[in-house]
Design an enzyme around this catalytic site. Structure first.
Site, short mmCIF file in Angstrom:
data_model
loop_
_atom_site.label_atom_id
_atom_site.label_comp_id
_atom_site.label_asym_id
_atom_site.label_seq_id
_atom_site.Cartn_x
_atom_site.Cartn_y
_atom_site.Cartn_z
N CYS A 1 0.86 -1.33 -0.04
CA CYS A 1 0.34 0.04 -0.05
C CYS A 1 0.82 1.18 -0.11
O CYS A 1 1.93 1.31 0.28
CB CYS A 1 -0.72 -0.02 1.22
SG CYS A 1 -2.16 -1.25 1.40
N GLY B 1 -0.53 0.72 -4.87
CA GLY B 1 -2.06 0.30 -4.70
C GLY B 1 -3.37 0.82 -5.44
O GLY B 1 -3.28 2.11 -5.51
N ASN C 1 0.57 0.19 6.01
CA ASN C 1 1.19 -0.47 4.85
C ASN C 1 1.97 -1.46 5.47
O ASN C 1 2.94 -1.47 6.18
CB ASN C 1 2.18 0.53 4.05
CG ASN C 1 2.98 -0.45 3.22
OD1 ASN C 1 4.18 0.01 2.87
ND2 ASN C 1 2.62 -1.34 2.68
N GLY C 2 1.54 -2.75 5.22
CA GLY C 2 2.01 -3.96 5.59
C GLY C 2 1.24 -5.15 5.99
O GLY C 2 0.07 -5.25 5.59
N TYR D 1 10.62 -4.38 -7.38
CA TYR D 1 9.46 -4.14 -8.46
C TYR D 1 8.86 -3.08 -7.81
O TYR D 1 8.24 -2.22 -8.61
CB TYR D 1 8.72 -5.33 -8.24
CG TYR D 1 7.11 -5.45 -8.87
CD1 TYR D 1 7.02 -5.14 -9.99
CD2 TYR D 1 6.20 -5.24 -7.96
CE1 TYR D 1 5.61 -4.97 -10.58
CE2 TYR D 1 4.78 -5.30 -8.26
CZ TYR D 1 4.70 -5.03 -9.72
OH TYR D 1 3.04 -4.80 -10.29
O1 PRP Z 1 4.70 -13.47 -12.98
P1 PRP Z 1 3.71 -12.58 -12.96
O2 PRP Z 1 2.74 -13.17 -11.92
O3 PRP Z 1 2.91 -12.39 -14.18
O4 PRP Z 1 4.13 -11.26 -12.30
C1 PRP Z 1 5.29 -10.48 -12.73
C2 PRP Z 1 5.03 -9.54 -13.46
O5 PRP Z 1 4.10 -8.54 -12.85
C3 PRP Z 1 4.73 -7.30 -12.91
O6 PRP Z 1 4.29 -6.48 -13.98
P2 PRP Z 1 3.34 -5.24 -13.94
O7 PRP Z 1 2.31 -5.24 -15.07
O8 PRP Z 1 2.68 -5.50 -12.67
O9 PRP Z 1 4.04 -4.09 -13.40
P3 PRP Z 1 5.14 -3.14 -14.32
O10 PRP Z 1 4.71 -2.23 -15.57
O11 PRP Z 1 5.78 -2.05 -13.25
O12 PRP Z 1 6.42 -3.83 -14.70
C4 PRP Z 1 6.21 -7.48 -12.94
O13 PRP Z 1 7.10 -6.26 -13.77
C5 PRP Z 1 6.43 -8.87 -14.11
O14 PRP Z 1 6.17 -8.54 -15.27
N1 GLN Z 2 -0.53 -4.01 0.96
C1 GLN Z 2 -0.81 -3.62 2.30
O1 GLN Z 2 0.02 -2.81 2.80
C2 GLN Z 2 -2.09 -3.92 2.64
C3 GLN Z 2 -2.62 -3.42 4.19
C4 GLN Z 2 -3.45 -4.22 4.77
N2 GLN Z 2 -2.70 -5.44 5.37
C5 GLN Z 2 -4.60 -4.50 4.04
O2 GLN Z 2 -4.73 -5.46 3.53
O3 GLN Z 2 -5.32 -3.41 3.85
#
Ligand code: PRP
Ligand code: GLN
Length: 598
Positions: free
Chosen positions: A2, A32, A107-108, A265
């Site tokens: 988040c 998020g 966040n967490g 990422y």
């Molecule tokens: O193996 P998977 O389950 O498919 O997940 C991994 C993928 O998900 C993300 O892309 P995303 O479109 O979320 O983000 P980005 O555009 O920031 O790279 C990441 O960059 C990988 O490409």
């Molecule tokens: N990704 C997060 O940080 C999630 C915060 C919280 N655990 C929720 O599910 O809303």
């Protein structure tokens, strides 16, 4: 994962804290996409709230709603659920009226949520209205603060309450809280797993200092906050109205282990987390990955590679460095549709699969007759990689090698990134060969863990030789103790949350009148209904009818038939037999002053 933001202006007459939080939400939207919210507080100590499911632009009607949120301080949140469900009622910030009026963002992820729930129920006698672990944390804090028994608290009381709260909670967190009329609090888990940074700037009048806390430094720099510092693991900061921040170590720092997945990422490249520049860390990952590729492929296969291509967007920086390291041309073969957002954090597998094709389009000329080496930041479920390899072949590639800047993800993430349950992870029971077969690539090359750690640690302002990270997803060794049975519990709740997501899509189909019989039956079982037994339409995710105080608000019936063929008795039954003890009310109060209702 988040995104959290908190702002307090020096001038208590300022009405623009929410305007600034709203700007910052757009800078952290990548953290998020499921829900967004802001709570502001004015000089009279009243809270004003707007939150609901959807991206920030939807929830705030492209900013139009922000004028309903006056005040000199406030909190903002972007949600990507890790616990509970993606229900509207779990959008943040959360609010409790007692003691003093407290709002909190989190966040967490707490890994001892069932224990906390039991404590709150049996001993503290506090009602929790959702499945969210964040609501539990707020109530634990509220309960500890209540122990003072005072009409007004001071910083020492808040720190003491946090000290007690830290003894109860286990997991990863970066949180901000706001006490009505008093000020802001920020705090971070004892291992520094989740990030939080505090920035300051001279106020507009020049007579004081404004402060902002955020998950990523990019929010601060873009909003004009010049100086910033990381909140340390186990540290809390209190910024009382009109005063300077006071810091306290509310729990000993148990380690300084930021989550390495932020660098791989999650975070934006133009951010610095715990002194480590994200973009630079991705450059290092690229150079190190190039070395592993050379070793794994050997000279013959290497000579065979014509071009190196990124999978936009996160891997672009690293792919440039892989190409440089291998001495190969760097070519952008996929065009990213800028109107499609992150696919990995989309809520359902079907959406993710569709999302990849909608998001990336191969340019034929770049692939025809070529052997391509694709570079991605990580392979999680393999949804993206499988689809992309197929797209590359359809576009005419001869051979497709796939490389990942992160090592194989073999274990669940338990501190705030919903990296699927272990069984969904492509690398959980597969080696590189099996993964290559599964995604249809000629070969797959992963970064190794020591190299990934070195890529980030070498940039640490602390001692790079001893800098550690939370890397449990790559090896199963987590920084906090994890109690027996937790992973089974995780599999179960993630399974349940998958079911909820399926129900939500069924409900969406019902609302739009495109549901098949199965979806109608499914929606009837899982759907929320209002006091008249009507299906709550999807638009009720909008803030006008959004949840407040953890209470799901549903829209009063306007007499129109909204059931779309769903059998009413079934829904009435659900409404009457809601054994969760959750309160559902039907009032339009989400944008009003909260205190008017208590
Ligand atoms: O193996 P998977 O389950 O498919 O997940 C991994 C993928 O998900 C993300 O892309 P995303 O479109 O979320 O983000 P980005 O555009 O920031 O790279 C990441 O960059 C990988 O490409
Ligand atoms: N990704 C997060 O940080 C999630 C915060 C919280 N655990 C929720 O599910 O809303």
């Amino acid at each position: 994962m988040c995104g959290i933001i908190a702002v307090i202006h020096a001038d208590p007459k300022s009405q623009s804290a929410a305007v600034e939080i709203h700007d910052a939400l757009y800078l952290l939207q990548h953290r998020g996409q499921d829900a967004a919210g802001i709570v502001s507080c004015g000089n009279g100590g009243r809270f004003h709230q707007c939150k609901g499911n959807g991206m920030a632009s939807r929830v705030f009607h492209d900013g139009a709603r922000v004028s309903d949120l006056p005040g000199f301080m406030g909190l903002g949140h972007l949600r990507y659920p890790t616990a509970g469900s993606s229900a509207n009622s779990e959008a943040q910030p959360f609010y409790v009226n007692s003691p003093y009026g407290i709002c909190m963002t989190h966040n967490g992820n707490l890994i001892n949520a069932p224990e906390l729930r039991e404590f709150l129920d049996q001993e503290a006698h506090r009602h929790n209205n959702t499945e969210s672990d964040s609501e539990l944390m707020l109530n634990i804090f509220a309960n500890e603060l209540n122990e003072t028994g005072k009409a007004r608290v001071n910083a020492a009381d808040c720190f003491a309450a946090l000290e007690r709260m830290y003894k109860r909670c286990v997991g990863g967190w970066a949180c901000t809280a706001m006490l009505a009329g008093y000020g802001l609090i920020g705090f971070r888990d004892p291992y520094g797993i989740r990030p939080m940074v505090l920035g300051s700037r001279p106020s507009d009048s020049g007579t004081g200092t404004d402060y902002m806390m955020a998950s990523e430094s990019v929010a601060l720099t873009q909003c004009g906050y010049k100086t910033f510092q990381d909140i340390l693991p186990g540290q809390a900061v209190i910024i009382e109205k009109g005063k300077d921040p006071v810091f306290k170590q509310v729990h000993p720092m148990l380690n300084y282990t930021p989550d390495i997945f932020e660098y791989v990422y999650f975070a934006r490249p133009d951010t610095v987390i715990d002194g480590i520049d994200v973009d630079e860390s991705r450059r290092n990952m690229g150079f190190k990955l190039a070395e592993t590729i050379k070793l794994q492929l050997g000279p013959e296969a290497l000579a065979d590679i014509d071009v190196v291509m990124p999978i936009p967007e996160t891997s672009i920086t690293s792919a440039i460095c892989v190409a440089e390291g291998l001495g190969k041309p760097y070519v952008q073969g996929f065009v990213k549709n800028r109107y499609i957002f992150r696919t990995f954090i989309m809520p359902s597998q079907k959406l993710r699969q569709k999302g990849v094709r909608a998001k990336l389009n191969p340019m034929r000329k770049k692939f025809e007759g070529k052997n391509v080496l694709l570079v991605d930041d990580s392979i999680v479920r393999g949804t993206t990689s499988r689809e992309i390899v197929l797209m590359a072949r359809e576009a005419g590639a001869r051979k497709v090698y796939f490389s990942s800047c992160a090592p194989p993800i073999t274990n669940a993430h338990i501190y705030g990134i919903d990296l699927a349950s272990s069984s969904e992870l492509i690398a959980h029971h597969r080696d590189s060969r099996a993964i290559a077969n599964h995604i249809g690539a000629d070969d797959v090359i992963f970064q190794n863990l020591p190299d990934l750690i070195e890529a980030c640690a070498s940039l640490s302002p602390r001692d790079p030789a001893t800098q550690q990270f939370e890397v449990g997803v790559f090896c199963g060794k987590y920084v906090t103790p994890v109690h027996d049975g937790y992973f089974e519990h995780l599999e179960k709740i993630r399974g349940e949350s998958r079911k909820i997501k399926v129900i939500e899509s069924a409900r969406e189909a019902v609302v739009h009148g495109v549901a098949d019989q199965k979806q109608i039956r499914m929606a009837a079982k899982g759907v929320e209904v209002d006091q008249y037994g009507n299906v709550i339409p999807l638009e009720n995710g909008s803030p006008e009818w959004g949840p407040l105080n953890g209470v799901s608000i549903s829209q009063p019936s306007n007499g129109e038939e909204k059931t779309n063929g769903v059998e009413r008795p079934d829904m009435e039954e659900r409404m009457l037999s809601d054994d969760s003890g959750r309160v559902r009310v039907s009032q339009d109060i989400s944008l009003h002053n909260m205190n008017d209702h208590f």
